[in-house]
Every structure is written in structure tokens, then in C-alpha cells.
Design a protein around this motif. Sequence first.
Motif, PDB file in Angstrom:
ATOM      1  N   VAL A 122       0.383 -25.074   4.234  1.00  0.00           N
ATOM      2  CA  VAL A 122      -0.853 -24.294   4.192  1.00  0.00           C
ATOM      3  C   VAL A 122      -0.521 -22.831   3.885  1.00  0.00           C
ATOM      4  O   VAL A 122       0.342 -22.234   4.519  1.00  0.00           O
ATOM      5  N   VAL A 123      -1.217 -22.291   2.896  1.00  0.00           N
ATOM      6  CA  VAL A 123      -1.016 -20.900   2.504  1.00  0.00           C
ATOM      7  C   VAL A 123      -2.348 -20.167   2.628  1.00  0.00           C
ATOM      8  O   VAL A 123      -3.391 -20.668   2.220  1.00  0.00           O
ATOM      9  N   TYR A 124      -2.261 -18.968   3.204  1.00  0.00           N
ATOM     10  CA  TYR A 124      -3.437 -18.105   3.335  1.00  0.00           C
ATOM     11  C   TYR A 124      -3.304 -16.941   2.363  1.00  0.00           C
ATOM     12  O   TYR A 124      -2.199 -16.474   2.082  1.00  0.00           O
ATOM     13  N   VAL A 125      -4.443 -16.469   1.866  1.00  0.00           N
ATOM     14  CA  VAL A 125      -4.455 -15.287   1.006  1.00  0.00           C
ATOM     15  C   VAL A 125      -5.540 -14.335   1.481  1.00  0.00           C
ATOM     16  O   VAL A 125      -6.529 -14.757   2.096  1.00  0.00           O
ATOM     17  N   GLN A 126      -5.316 -13.059   1.213  1.00  0.00           N
ATOM     18  CA  GLN A 126      -6.339 -12.058   1.491  1.00  0.00           C
ATOM     19  C   GLN A 126      -6.174 -10.928   0.487  1.00  0.00           C
ATOM     20  O   GLN A 126      -5.093 -10.722  -0.066  1.00  0.00           O
ATOM     21  N   ILE A 127      -7.250 -10.215   0.265  1.00  0.00           N
ATOM     22  CA  ILE A 127      -7.220  -9.109  -0.686  1.00  0.00           C
ATOM     23  C   ILE A 127      -6.486  -7.929  -0.049  1.00  0.00           C
ATOM     24  O   ILE A 127      -6.601  -7.694   1.159  1.00  0.00           O
ATOM     25  N   SER A 128      -5.709  -7.225  -0.842  1.00  0.00           N
ATOM     26  CA  SER A 128      -4.967  -6.054  -0.352  1.00  0.00           C
ATOM     27  C   SER A 128      -5.845  -4.806  -0.510  1.00  0.00           C
ATOM     28  O   SER A 128      -6.895  -4.842  -1.158  1.00  0.00           O
ATOM     29  N   GLU A 129      -5.373  -3.705   0.044  1.00  0.00           N
ATOM     30  CA  GLU A 129      -6.080  -2.427  -0.133  1.00  0.00           C
ATOM     31  C   GLU A 129      -6.134  -2.064  -1.613  1.00  0.00           C
ATOM     32  O   GLU A 129      -7.150  -1.550  -2.099  1.00  0.00           O
ATOM     33  N   GLN A 130      -5.061  -2.343  -2.328  1.00  0.00           N
ATOM     34  CA  GLN A 130      -5.021  -2.068  -3.771  1.00  0.00           C
ATOM     35  C   GLN A 130      -6.050  -2.927  -4.506  1.00  0.00           C
ATOM     36  O   GLN A 130      -6.712  -2.468  -5.441  1.00  0.00           O
ATOM     37  N   GLY A 131      -6.203  -4.176  -4.077  1.00  0.00           N
ATOM     38  CA  GLY A 131      -7.203  -5.062  -4.671  1.00  0.00           C
ATOM     39  C   GLY A 131      -8.615  -4.577  -4.405  1.00  0.00           C
ATOM     40  O   GLY A 131      -9.475  -4.602  -5.290  1.00  0.00           O
ATOM     41  N   LEU A 132      -8.860  -4.113  -3.172  1.00  0.00           N
ATOM     42  CA  LEU A 132     -10.180  -3.563  -2.830  1.00  0.00           C
ATOM     43  C   LEU A 132     -10.485  -2.323  -3.666  1.00  0.00           C
ATOM     44  O   LEU A 132     -11.611  -2.142  -4.146  1.00  0.00           O
ATOM     45  N   ALA A 133      -9.472  -1.486  -3.856  1.00  0.00           N
ATOM     46  CA  ALA A 133      -9.652  -0.275  -4.658  1.00  0.00           C
ATOM     47  C   ALA A 133      -9.986  -0.629  -6.112  1.00  0.00           C
ATOM     48  O   ALA A 133     -10.858  -0.003  -6.732  1.00  0.00           O
ATOM     49  N   LEU A 134      -9.310  -1.654  -6.641  1.00  0.00           N
ATOM     50  CA  LEU A 134      -9.597  -2.080  -8.008  1.00  0.00           C
ATOM     51  C   LEU A 134     -11.032  -2.574  -8.125  1.00  0.00           C
ATOM     52  O   LEU A 134     -11.753  -2.220  -9.063  1.00  0.00           O
ATOM     53  N   LEU A 135     -11.475  -3.389  -7.173  1.00  0.00           N
ATOM     54  CA  LEU A 135     -12.851  -3.893  -7.214  1.00  0.00           C
ATOM     55  C   LEU A 135     -13.864  -2.752  -7.107  1.00  0.00           C
ATOM     56  O   LEU A 135     -14.897  -2.775  -7.779  1.00  0.00           O
ATOM     57  N   THR A 136     -13.575  -1.765  -6.285  1.00  0.00           N
ATOM     58  CA  THR A 136     -14.465  -0.608  -6.159  1.00  0.00           C
ATOM     59  C   THR A 136     -14.568   0.107  -7.505  1.00  0.00           C
ATOM     60  O   THR A 136     -15.658   0.489  -7.937  1.00  0.00           O
ATOM     61  N   ASN A 137     -13.442   0.240  -8.184  1.00  0.00           N
ATOM     62  CA  ASN A 137     -13.417   0.861  -9.503  1.00  0.00           C
ATOM     63  C   ASN A 137     -14.212   0.033 -10.513  1.00  0.00           C
ATOM     64  O   ASN A 137     -14.998   0.575 -11.301  1.00  0.00           O
ATOM     65  N   ILE A 138     -14.035  -1.267 -10.480  1.00  0.00           N
ATOM     66  CA  ILE A 138     -14.776  -2.156 -11.390  1.00  0.00           C
ATOM     67  C   ILE A 138     -16.269  -2.081 -11.097  1.00  0.00           C
ATOM     68  O   ILE A 138     -17.093  -2.029 -12.019  1.00  0.00           O
ATOM     69  N   ASP A 139     -16.636  -2.051  -9.813  1.00  0.00           N
ATOM     70  CA  ASP A 139     -18.055  -1.989  -9.433  1.00  0.00           C
ATOM     71  C   ASP A 139     -18.743  -0.745  -9.989  1.00  0.00           C
ATOM     72  O   ASP A 139     -19.942  -0.766 -10.256  1.00  0.00           O
ATOM     73  N   LYS A 140     -17.997   0.334 -10.148  1.00  0.00           N
ATOM     74  CA  LYS A 140     -18.567   1.588 -10.665  1.00  0.00           C
ATOM     75  C   LYS A 140     -18.846   1.515 -12.160  1.00  0.00           C
ATOM     76  O   LYS A 140     -19.628   2.285 -12.683  1.00  0.00           O
ATOM     77  N   ASN A 141     -18.178   0.613 -12.856  1.00  0.00           N
ATOM     78  CA  ASN A 141     -18.347   0.487 -14.297  1.00  0.00           C
ATOM     79  C   ASN A 141     -19.637  -0.275 -14.585  1.00  0.00           C
ATOM     80  O   ASN A 141     -19.770  -1.444 -14.243  1.00  0.00           O
ATOM     81  N   LYS A 142     -20.560   0.386 -15.200  1.00  0.00           N
ATOM     82  CA  LYS A 142     -21.873  -0.218 -15.492  1.00  0.00           C
ATOM     83  C   LYS A 142     -21.963  -0.670 -16.948  1.00  0.00           C
ATOM     84  O   LYS A 142     -23.021  -0.675 -17.539  1.00  0.00           O
ATOM     85  N   ASN A 143     -20.833  -1.054 -17.520  1.00  0.00           N
ATOM     86  CA  ASN A 143     -20.783  -1.416 -18.934  1.00  0.00           C
ATOM     87  C   ASN A 143     -21.253  -2.852 -19.181  1.00  0.00           C
ATOM     88  O   ASN A 143     -20.573  -3.650 -19.806  1.00  0.00           O
ATOM     89  N   LEU A 144     -22.399  -3.168 -18.641  1.00  0.00           N
ATOM     90  CA  LEU A 144     -23.001  -4.486 -18.867  1.00  0.00           C
ATOM     91  C   LEU A 144     -24.387  -4.282 -19.479  1.00  0.00           C
ATOM     92  O   LEU A 144     -25.379  -4.861 -19.045  1.00  0.00           O
ATOM     93  N   SER A 145     -24.452  -3.438 -20.501  1.00  0.00           N
ATOM     94  CA  SER A 145     -25.728  -3.018 -21.079  1.00  0.00           C
ATOM     95  C   SER A 145     -26.565  -4.190 -21.586  1.00  0.00           C
ATOM     96  O   SER A 145     -27.792  -4.106 -21.608  1.00  0.00           O
ATOM     97  N   PHE A 146     -25.932  -5.276 -21.982  1.00  0.00           N
ATOM     98  CA  PHE A 146     -26.705  -6.415 -22.490  1.00  0.00           C
ATOM     99  C   PHE A 146     -27.619  -6.992 -21.413  1.00  0.00           C
ATOM    100  O   PHE A 146     -28.651  -7.559 -21.721  1.00  0.00           O
ATOM    101  N   LEU A 147     -27.261  -6.823 -20.149  1.00  0.00           N
ATOM    102  CA  LEU A 147     -28.129  -7.294 -19.063  1.00  0.00           C
ATOM    103  C   LEU A 147     -29.380  -6.436 -18.927  1.00  0.00           C
ATOM    104  O   LEU A 147     -30.406  -6.894 -18.417  1.00  0.00           O
TER     105      LEU A 147
END
Length: 145
Positions: free
Chosen positions: A101-126
Motif C-alpha cells: 500500500v502506497v500513500y500520496v499527498q500533495i507537497s507545498e510545491q504542488g500546492l503553490a503550482l496549483l495556486t499559480n495555475i488557478d490565477k491563470n484565466k486563459n480559458l477565454s473560450f469558456l
Amino acid sequence: MGDIAKDIKSSFKSDKLKALINLKYTANWLNSKENEFFKPYGISPQQYNILRILRGAKKQVKVQVVKDRMIERAPNATRLMDKLCDKNLIERTRCEHDRRVVYVQISEQGLALLTNIDKNKNLSFLEKLTDLEALMLSDLLDKIR
């Protein structure tokens, strides 16, 4: 506005066939846009999905849980997670009682990347859809499934 018949230079025997072809064509178009969107972040759409799942979990979860929650069931999910570990975006831990059995969790670096991605509003087609149209589209896709 696009027109599937003009885009692929074809006619259709029925509106339902046209809708099916349009759905497949649009899915492929969206996949291309998605790959383009994530490229600057150094991750794939599937890796983003894994990070999103782990952020939502708020704690470590079994690898199998992540696989079960993935939007696109990837047979290579373990390899995708290996790459995320190599980039320090997730952390992996073996179960003390059962080494299989292996467990995974997001790291602080992963959370920071997602926060950065969330700020990008480049989905104009929506933005071409109203909130009501987006709801209707989602309901129609649910109906198909």
C-alpha cells in the motif's frame, strides 16, 4: 461561431450523428487546448488532475483512491505520479503495516503550482458560454452518459 460541417467539410445523415461527431471533434480540440495550457507549467493535464485530486483530499490518500477519482482513467497513473514525485510536487509514503500500500499527498510545491495555475484565466473560450448555457451543456453531457 464554429460550424462542424464547415470545419470538417462534411454533411451528416442526422442531427444526432452531427452532434456525436461535433462532440468528438470538440473533445479533441479541448485536449489540444488543455495540453497547450499546461505546457508552461511543465505538467500534463493528467498530472494536473492528480494534483487537483490530492489538493481536494487535504490529507494523504492511497494511490488507488487517486486512480479511482481520475477524470481520464490513465493506465499509466503510477508513472504519472512518479514524475510528480521527481518534480517534488507530491510526496509518497509506504504503509508501515502493508508495504504493498502506497500513500500520496500533495507537497507545498504542488500546492503553490496549483495556486499559480488557478490565477491563470486563459480559458477565454469558456467565456463564450453564459452561465445558463454552461449548465445546459453540462446537463446534456450528463444525459448522454
